[in-house]
Design a protein around this motif. Structure first.
Motif, PDB file in Angstrom:
ATOM      1  N   ASN A   1      -5.109  -0.335   9.425  1.00 22.39           N
ATOM      2  CA  ASN A   1      -3.762   0.268  10.098  1.00 22.39           C
ATOM      3  C   ASN A   1      -3.616  -0.202  11.608  1.00 22.39           C
ATOM      4  O   ASN A   1      -3.053   0.128  12.427  1.00 22.39           O
ATOM      5  CB  ASN A   1      -3.616   1.949  10.209  1.00 22.39           C
ATOM      6  CG  ASN A   1      -3.480   2.307   8.760  1.00 22.39           C
ATOM      7  OD1 ASN A   1      -2.779   1.760   8.083  1.00 22.39           O
ATOM      8  ND2 ASN A   1      -3.509   3.502   8.643  1.00 22.39           N
TER       9      ASN A   1
ATOM     10  N   LYS B   1       1.029  -7.312   2.255  1.00 18.83           N
ATOM     11  CA  LYS B   1       1.076  -5.732   2.400  1.00 18.83           C
ATOM     12  C   LYS B   1       2.149  -5.128   2.716  1.00 18.83           C
ATOM     13  O   LYS B   1       2.725  -3.988   2.636  1.00 18.83           O
ATOM     14  CB  LYS B   1       0.170  -5.391   3.605  1.00 18.83           C
ATOM     15  CG  LYS B   1      -1.458  -5.852   3.393  1.00 18.83           C
ATOM     16  CD  LYS B   1      -2.248  -5.217   4.528  1.00 18.83           C
ATOM     17  CE  LYS B   1      -3.762  -5.300   4.115  1.00 18.83           C
ATOM     18  NZ  LYS B   1      -4.556  -4.912   5.201  1.00 18.83           N
ATOM     19  N   ASN B   2       3.250  -5.975   3.604  1.00 15.34           N
ATOM     20  CA  ASN B   2       4.557  -5.330   3.542  1.00 15.34           C
ATOM     21  C   ASN B   2       5.942  -5.940   2.505  1.00 15.34           C
ATOM     22  O   ASN B   2       6.708  -6.338   3.011  1.00 15.34           O
ATOM     23  CB  ASN B   2       5.089  -5.526   5.027  1.00 15.34           C
ATOM     24  CG  ASN B   2       5.428  -7.103   5.219  1.00 15.34           C
ATOM     25  OD1 ASN B   2       4.521  -7.838   4.838  1.00 15.34           O
ATOM     26  ND2 ASN B   2       5.996  -7.495   6.265  1.00 15.34           N
ATOM     27  N   ILE B   3       5.354  -5.938   1.364  1.00 13.98           N
ATOM     28  CA  ILE B   3       6.229  -6.529   0.375  1.00 13.98           C
ATOM     29  C   ILE B   3       7.551  -5.878   0.430  1.00 13.98           C
ATOM     30  O   ILE B   3       7.814  -4.553   0.527  1.00 13.98           O
ATOM     31  CB  ILE B   3       5.395  -6.331  -1.015  1.00 13.98           C
ATOM     32  CG1 ILE B   3       6.356  -7.358  -2.006  1.00 13.98           C
ATOM     33  CG2 ILE B   3       5.409  -5.084  -1.445  1.00 13.98           C
ATOM     34  CD1 ILE B   3       6.330  -8.744  -1.989  1.00 13.98           C
TER      35      ILE B   3
ATOM     36  N   GLU C   1      -6.231  -5.181  -5.842  1.00 13.27           N
ATOM     37  CA  GLU C   1      -5.907  -4.312  -6.623  1.00 13.27           C
ATOM     38  C   GLU C   1      -5.205  -3.064  -5.477  1.00 13.27           C
ATOM     39  O   GLU C   1      -4.406  -2.217  -5.750  1.00 13.27           O
ATOM     40  CB  GLU C   1      -7.190  -3.462  -7.069  1.00 13.27           C
ATOM     41  CG  GLU C   1      -8.075  -2.944  -5.772  1.00 13.27           C
ATOM     42  CD  GLU C   1      -9.238  -2.052  -6.351  1.00 13.27           C
ATOM     43  OE1 GLU C   1      -9.445  -1.718  -7.543  1.00 13.27           O
ATOM     44  OE2 GLU C   1     -10.007  -1.842  -5.516  1.00 13.27           O
ATOM     45  N   GLU C   2      -5.345  -3.528  -4.159  1.00  6.42           N
ATOM     46  CA  GLU C   2      -4.810  -2.890  -3.014  1.00  6.42           C
ATOM     47  C   GLU C   2      -3.253  -2.918  -2.931  1.00  6.42           C
ATOM     48  O   GLU C   2      -2.462  -2.207  -2.551  1.00  6.42           O
ATOM     49  CB  GLU C   2      -5.505  -3.075  -1.711  1.00  6.42           C
ATOM     50  CG  GLU C   2      -6.973  -2.663  -1.691  1.00  6.42           C
ATOM     51  CD  GLU C   2      -6.906  -1.224  -1.607  1.00  6.42           C
ATOM     52  OE1 GLU C   2      -6.266  -0.830  -0.925  1.00  6.42           O
ATOM     53  OE2 GLU C   2      -7.821  -0.759  -2.259  1.00  6.42           O
TER      54      GLU C   2
ATOM     55  N   ALA D   1       0.135  -3.176  -7.442  1.00  6.79           N
ATOM     56  CA  ALA D   1       0.825  -2.423  -7.809  1.00  6.79           C
ATOM     57  C   ALA D   1       2.340  -2.129  -7.201  1.00  6.79           C
ATOM     58  O   ALA D   1       3.371  -2.140  -7.515  1.00  6.79           O
ATOM     59  CB  ALA D   1       0.428  -1.066  -7.965  1.00  6.79           C
ATOM     60  N   LYS D   2       2.310  -2.616  -5.692  1.00  2.00           N
ATOM     61  CA  LYS D   2       3.355  -2.260  -5.010  1.00  2.00           C
ATOM     62  C   LYS D   2       4.330  -3.383  -5.203  1.00  2.00           C
ATOM     63  O   LYS D   2       5.772  -3.143  -5.190  1.00  2.00           O
ATOM     64  CB  LYS D   2       2.870  -2.513  -3.486  1.00  2.00           C
ATOM     65  CG  LYS D   2       2.766  -1.291  -2.837  1.00  2.00           C
ATOM     66  CD  LYS D   2       2.251  -1.413  -1.463  1.00  2.00           C
ATOM     67  CE  LYS D   2       2.916  -2.148  -0.399  1.00  2.00           C
ATOM     68  NZ  LYS D   2       2.273  -2.121   1.074  1.00  2.00           N
TER      69      LYS D   2
ATOM     70  N   LEU E   1       6.192  -2.841  -8.734  1.00  2.82           N
ATOM     71  CA  LEU E   1       7.020  -1.835  -8.826  1.00  2.82           C
ATOM     72  C   LEU E   1       8.364  -2.008  -7.812  1.00  2.82           C
ATOM     73  O   LEU E   1       9.586  -1.927  -8.240  1.00  2.82           O
ATOM     74  CB  LEU E   1       6.253  -0.357  -7.743  1.00  2.82           C
ATOM     75  CG  LEU E   1       5.425   0.098  -8.799  1.00  2.82           C
ATOM     76  CD1 LEU E   1       4.533   1.031  -7.733  1.00  2.82           C
ATOM     77  CD2 LEU E   1       6.125   1.028  -9.692  1.00  2.82           C
TER      78      LEU E   1
ATOM     79  N   ILE F   1       2.893  -9.390   6.411  1.00  3.71           N
ATOM     80  CA  ILE F   1       1.671  -9.009   6.850  1.00  3.71           C
ATOM     81  C   ILE F   1       0.560  -9.330   5.655  1.00  3.71           C
ATOM     82  O   ILE F   1       1.048  -8.652   4.580  1.00  3.71           O
ATOM     83  CB  ILE F   1       1.347  -7.548   7.369  1.00  3.71           C
ATOM     84  CG1 ILE F   1       2.563  -7.124   8.324  1.00  3.71           C
ATOM     85  CG2 ILE F   1       0.175  -7.042   7.669  1.00  3.71           C
ATOM     86  CD1 ILE F   1       2.582  -5.785   8.717  1.00  3.71           C
TER      87      ILE F   1
ATOM     88  N   ASP G   1      -6.043  -3.643 -14.622  1.00  4.74           N
ATOM     89  CA  ASP G   1      -5.670  -2.490 -15.111  1.00  4.74           C
ATOM     90  C   ASP G   1      -4.519  -2.108 -14.255  1.00  4.74           C
ATOM     91  O   ASP G   1      -3.516  -1.389 -14.876  1.00  4.74           O
ATOM     92  CB  ASP G   1      -6.957  -1.421 -14.800  1.00  4.74           C
ATOM     93  CG  ASP G   1      -8.210  -1.886 -15.701  1.00  4.74           C
ATOM     94  OD1 ASP G   1      -8.056  -2.535 -16.798  1.00  4.74           O
ATOM     95  OD2 ASP G   1      -9.239  -1.640 -15.382  1.00  4.74           O
ATOM     96  N   VAL G   2      -4.485  -2.132 -13.074  1.00  5.70           N
ATOM     97  CA  VAL G   2      -3.441  -1.471 -12.084  1.00  5.70           C
ATOM     98  C   VAL G   2      -2.180  -2.248 -12.409  1.00  5.70           C
ATOM     99  O   VAL G   2      -1.057  -1.641 -12.779  1.00  5.70           O
ATOM    100  CB  VAL G   2      -3.763  -1.659 -10.484  1.00  5.70           C
ATOM    101  CG1 VAL G   2      -2.589  -1.295  -9.967  1.00  5.70           C
ATOM    102  CG2 VAL G   2      -5.004  -1.039 -10.341  1.00  5.70           C
TER     103      VAL G   2
ATOM    104  N   ALA H   1      -0.961  -1.103 -15.894  1.00  2.68           N
ATOM    105  CA  ALA H   1      -0.457   0.081 -15.720  1.00  2.68           C
ATOM    106  C   ALA H   1       1.174   0.244 -15.182  1.00  2.68           C
ATOM    107  O   ALA H   1       1.673   1.287 -15.610  1.00  2.68           O
ATOM    108  CB  ALA H   1      -1.108   1.248 -14.851  1.00  2.68           C
ATOM    109  N   PHE H   2       1.321  -0.635 -14.490  1.00  2.57           N
ATOM    110  CA  PHE H   2       2.718  -0.833 -14.039  1.00  2.57           C
ATOM    111  C   PHE H   2       3.750  -1.687 -14.618  1.00  2.57           C
ATOM    112  O   PHE H   2       4.642  -2.328 -14.225  1.00  2.57           O
ATOM    113  CB  PHE H   2       2.709  -0.785 -12.367  1.00  2.57           C
ATOM    114  CG  PHE H   2       2.451   0.301 -11.690  1.00  2.57           C
ATOM    115  CD1 PHE H   2       3.409   1.347 -11.798  1.00  2.57           C
ATOM    116  CD2 PHE H   2       1.010   0.301 -11.192  1.00  2.57           C
ATOM    117  CE1 PHE H   2       2.548   2.408 -10.949  1.00  2.57           C
ATOM    118  CE2 PHE H   2       0.636   1.438 -10.770  1.00  2.57           C
ATOM    119  CZ  PHE H   2       1.308   2.606 -10.342  1.00  2.57           C
TER     120      PHE H   2
ATOM    121  N   ARG I   1      -9.869  -3.793  -9.869  1.00  2.00           N
ATOM    122  CA  ARG I   1      -9.069  -3.087 -10.974  1.00  2.00           C
ATOM    123  C   ARG I   1      -7.602  -3.683 -11.073  1.00  2.00           C
ATOM    124  O   ARG I   1      -6.778  -3.076 -11.530  1.00  2.00           O
ATOM    125  CB  ARG I   1      -8.994  -1.672 -10.736  1.00  2.00           C
ATOM    126  CG  ARG I   1     -10.425  -0.771 -10.559  1.00  2.00           C
ATOM    127  CD  ARG I   1     -10.320   0.592 -11.036  1.00  2.00           C
ATOM    128  NE  ARG I   1      -9.930   0.734 -12.377  1.00  2.00           N
ATOM    129  CZ  ARG I   1      -8.960   1.431 -12.843  1.00  2.00           C
ATOM    130  NH1 ARG I   1      -8.123   1.540 -12.042  1.00  2.00           N
ATOM    131  NH2 ARG I   1      -8.695   1.450 -14.185  1.00  2.00           N
TER     132      ARG I   1
END
Lengths: 386, 324
Positions: free
Chosen positions: B160, B124-126, B38-39, B42-43, B46, B241, B75-76, B79-80, B72
């Motif tokens: 981070n 993470k750095n898509i 879920e983290e 979406a990225k 999108l 990443i 669902d996420v 949603a996109f 999620r």
């Protein structure tokens, strides 16, 4: 103006259909580190995006601000400037990976000001979807060297070297939807550094503690009498120093701003700070250095300026309640150059200046519609002063 | 290696890729296998939708195949606007299996593309280069049928913070030694375990798919064995990443990969195992000053080549010996 206001609710819905493109810009721009003085990669991406959007002109000015222009239909109307600062508060070594959920995006630098830049970069596509053409040229500028020691150099250079009159400026900030800035206080941003390393051959009776020296500076600054009118404050914003719990520090730094809408008070308060610094330095035999890193004159539009009035009308049409505070940013430089300008926010969010800044997605569409509405109002001429 | 190794910047003119795709009359599908992503999901959706569907029509669909996420993710993704499938709902009559390889195999049934791009969903750095740069060699060179990613692999160590090197541990400690021992030519593949690759459906549907971590290893060995190394491209995607895995998890991954590898080389007659390989990975934890054994059953079930599945052949109108 009424025609413009009527269209705004439908704009919100049309802009919503561009969700992927706008959020994608937020992610792709926001994930490029862009600390002040190192905005190059973000500026490069901004230009690439503008080229992809097939704007009429795409270039960088002599200072390195990336600029894209959509040519207007009139050859006589001055251009409208739309700007967003490219720099963020974070250095390049942190991870800029953003997280997207159904209605939120989170990540460092998001609200200040990756979101603003992304909206600026999306404008050509947004104008296309809304089928908008303008009389004035629309000059979209990403601004470098703006925050902190950048001292708003990007916008200063841009306006100093722009050869034609400018009709008006719209400054985009990610945070916070509902802001309507049209005045800025005078501001002097300063740094005091304390260095207690004794000169060779000098053995001080008591070894001075840099943090305590800075503490004394703060205490004396806080004793400066400030009038409520003209509105004036001293904001102590940053403090730095020390190594570990039991070691007396020999270096410390204080960052603060003096803000006032009276140039006279600004000058007088600054003179008192100079005296404080010299006195404490002398009495404690330490090196205390006061440096001004940024300086702005107070500037404002009147509340009844047509740009302010019509911007307010646009916001109210979108059920936004305009909130006006002083803003020491690009706005000051526009107004100082006698160019009417406003600063607008895009959405709501949290932790604006922290690494875990987050924004709400849904209100953003209204925030963008508001920016478009204001640009249309300026272009229609209703914001021009008679 | 010199011939078929590229950098993503070689393919930054996306109009050329769109033209090549249209000239060849191809469809391209992007598949994102997920389990609790879920983290990041979406990225991925999108950026790919915005850049490679709306701006440049390179992808025809984005399909998420989920293995039963408890967060999620589903669902996420919905949603996109991704096409989201639960792996267990695809070809249910074949029985449930759970694993990344299972998701990739089932994606062959639900996607439409002639080329399929598989991307891990935890990047993470898509960036859209992860998809277009893998598709590009296939579109621009008819001899190439499969393209695999390689990159620097910083790993996220804390919130981070990243460590610049240290990724690819299973690659360096398991796969590369094995390739060096048995298939030295395959050592030219710089990140054999990378989870990002693209290939023609006509290649993928003739491969058997281990349902779990062994998929990347088996895919590489099988493609090389059947079509040769020359059909494989590899593309430098710069930096990737991803979520850091614990050493224990990497141990399980290594177990499955080793087993897949031994099965393959035994089939090829390169070794003769005199004993069966066990299905249990045994690890130890220290609990209150005592060692406690943990045993994980990691079966290495493989799905047969999709082209052998009657439902698939019917759906894609494959008759006779076209698949041979």
């Amino acid at each position: 103006m009424n025609k413009i206001l009527e269209k705004l609710p439908s704009f919100v819905e049309k802009i919503r259909t561009m969700r992927e493109i706008i959020i994608s810009n937020i992610l792709l721009i926001g994930q490029i580190p862009s600390p002040t003085f190192n905005e190059g990669p973000r500026a490069q991406f901004f230009l690439e995006r503008m080229r992809d959007s097939q704007v009429d002109e795409c270039t960088s000015d002599g200072y390195g601000n990336p600029i894209a222009i959509i040519r207007g239909t009139s050859k006589t109307r001055p251009p409208i400037f739309v700007t967003a600062h490219l720099d963020t508060l974070f250095d390049k070594d942190i991870v800029y990976n953003y997280t997207v959920k159904e209605n939120t995006i989170a990540g460092p630098g998001l609200l200040d000001n990756s979101l603003g830049v992304a909206v600026l970069a999306s404008l050509p596509e947004i104008f296309r979807i809304l089928d908008l053409k303008f009389e004035s040229d629309i000059v979209m500028a990403g601004l470098i060297h703006m925050l902190g020691k950048g001292n708003l150099q990007g916008i200063r250079y841009l306006l100093d070297t722009w050869s034609t009159p400018v009709r008006a400026g719209v400054c985009i900030e990610g945070f916070k939807l509902g802001r309507l800035n049209y005045f800025s206080d005078g501001m002097r941003r300063c740094e005091i550094t304390c260095n207690c390393i004794p000169e060779k051959g000098v053995i001080p009776k008591y070894r001075p503690n840099a943090i305590l020296i800075i503490n004394e500076v703060i205490n004396q600054i806080l004793q400066i009498q400030l009038p409520q009118h003209p509105r004036s404050i001293i904001a102590i914003g940053q403090i730095e120093g020390g190594f570990e719990h039991g070691t007396i520090p020999y270096e410390a730094r204080l960052g603060f701003e003096i803000r006032s809408d009276s140039p006279k008070i600004l000058k007088s308060v600054y003179a008192q700070v100079v005296d404080i610094v010299e006195g404490i330095s002398h009495e404690n035999a330490v090196s205390l250095k006061l440096k001004t890193i940024s300086h702005l004159s107070a500037a404002r539009l009147k509340y009844n300026h047509p740009l302010v009035k019509n911007t307010s009308a646009v916001m109210k049409r979108l059920n936004l309640n305009p909130v006006s505070d002083p803003s020491e940013s690009s706005l000051s430089i526009f107004i100082a150059n006698k160019i009417p300008a406003v600063t607008l926010g895009v959405t709501y969010g949290e932790n604006r200046s922290l690494e875990n800044a987050s924004m709400q997605i849904n209100p953003m569409y209204k925030g963008i519609a508001q920016i478009v509405g204001v640009i249309m109002a300026i272009d229609s001429g209703v914001c021009d002063e008679e | 290696m010199n011939k078929n190794t590229f950098h993503h910047s070689d393919f930054c003119n996306l109009n050329t890729l769109v033209d090549a795709k249209e000239n060849k009359g191809l469809k391209i599908s992007l598949c994102l296998p997920t389990l609790n992503e879920e983290e990041t999901i979406a990225k991925q959706i999108l950026i790919m939708r915005s850049e490679l569907m709306k701006r440049y029509p390179l992808l025809d669909e984005i399909v998420v195949i989920d293995s039963g996420s408890e967060d999620r993710t589903v669902d996420v993704a919905k949603a996109f606007d991704a096409d989201v499938y639960e792996a267990k709902d695809i070809l249910p009559e074949l029985g449930p299996q759970k694993g990344k390889g299972e998701n990739l195999w089932k994606a062959l049934y639900v996607t439409k593309g002639d080329i399929i791009v598989y991307l891990d969903a935890d990047i993470k750095n898509i960036h859209h280069r992860f998809a277009y740069a893998l598709v590009a060699p296939l579109l621009l060179n008819d001899k190439l049928r499969y393209a695999k990613a390689f990159y620097d692999r910083p790993i996220a160590i804390e919130k981070n913070q990243v460590r610049p090197t240290g990724g690819g541990r299973v690659t360096e400690l398991v796969i590369r030694p094995l390739f060096s021992l048995f298939f030295p030519e395959l050592t030219q593949i710089l990140q054999p375990l990378s989870g990002e690759y693209a290939g023609y459906r006509s290649v993928f549907d003739k491969l058997s798919f281990p349902i779990g971590y062994g998929i990347e290893t088996s895919m590489l060995l099988d493609i090389c064995e059947r079509w040769g190394l020359d059909v494989i491209a590899q593309v430098d995607l710069d930096k990737r990443i991803h979520r850091n895995q614990s050493t224990k998890n990497l141990g399980k991954m290594a177990f499955v990969i080793l087993k897949t590898f031994y099965n393959r080389i035994e089939k090829l007659g390169m070794i003769d195992l005199k004993t069966r390989l066990f299905n249990e990975m045994i690890q130890y934890n220290t609990v209150e000053n005592e060692y406690q054994q943990e045993m994980f059953s990691l079966s290495c079930v493989e799905r047969p080549p999709m082209i052998e599945i009657p439902e698939y052949r019917k759906k894609f109108n494959i008759t006779g010996d076209k698949w041979c």
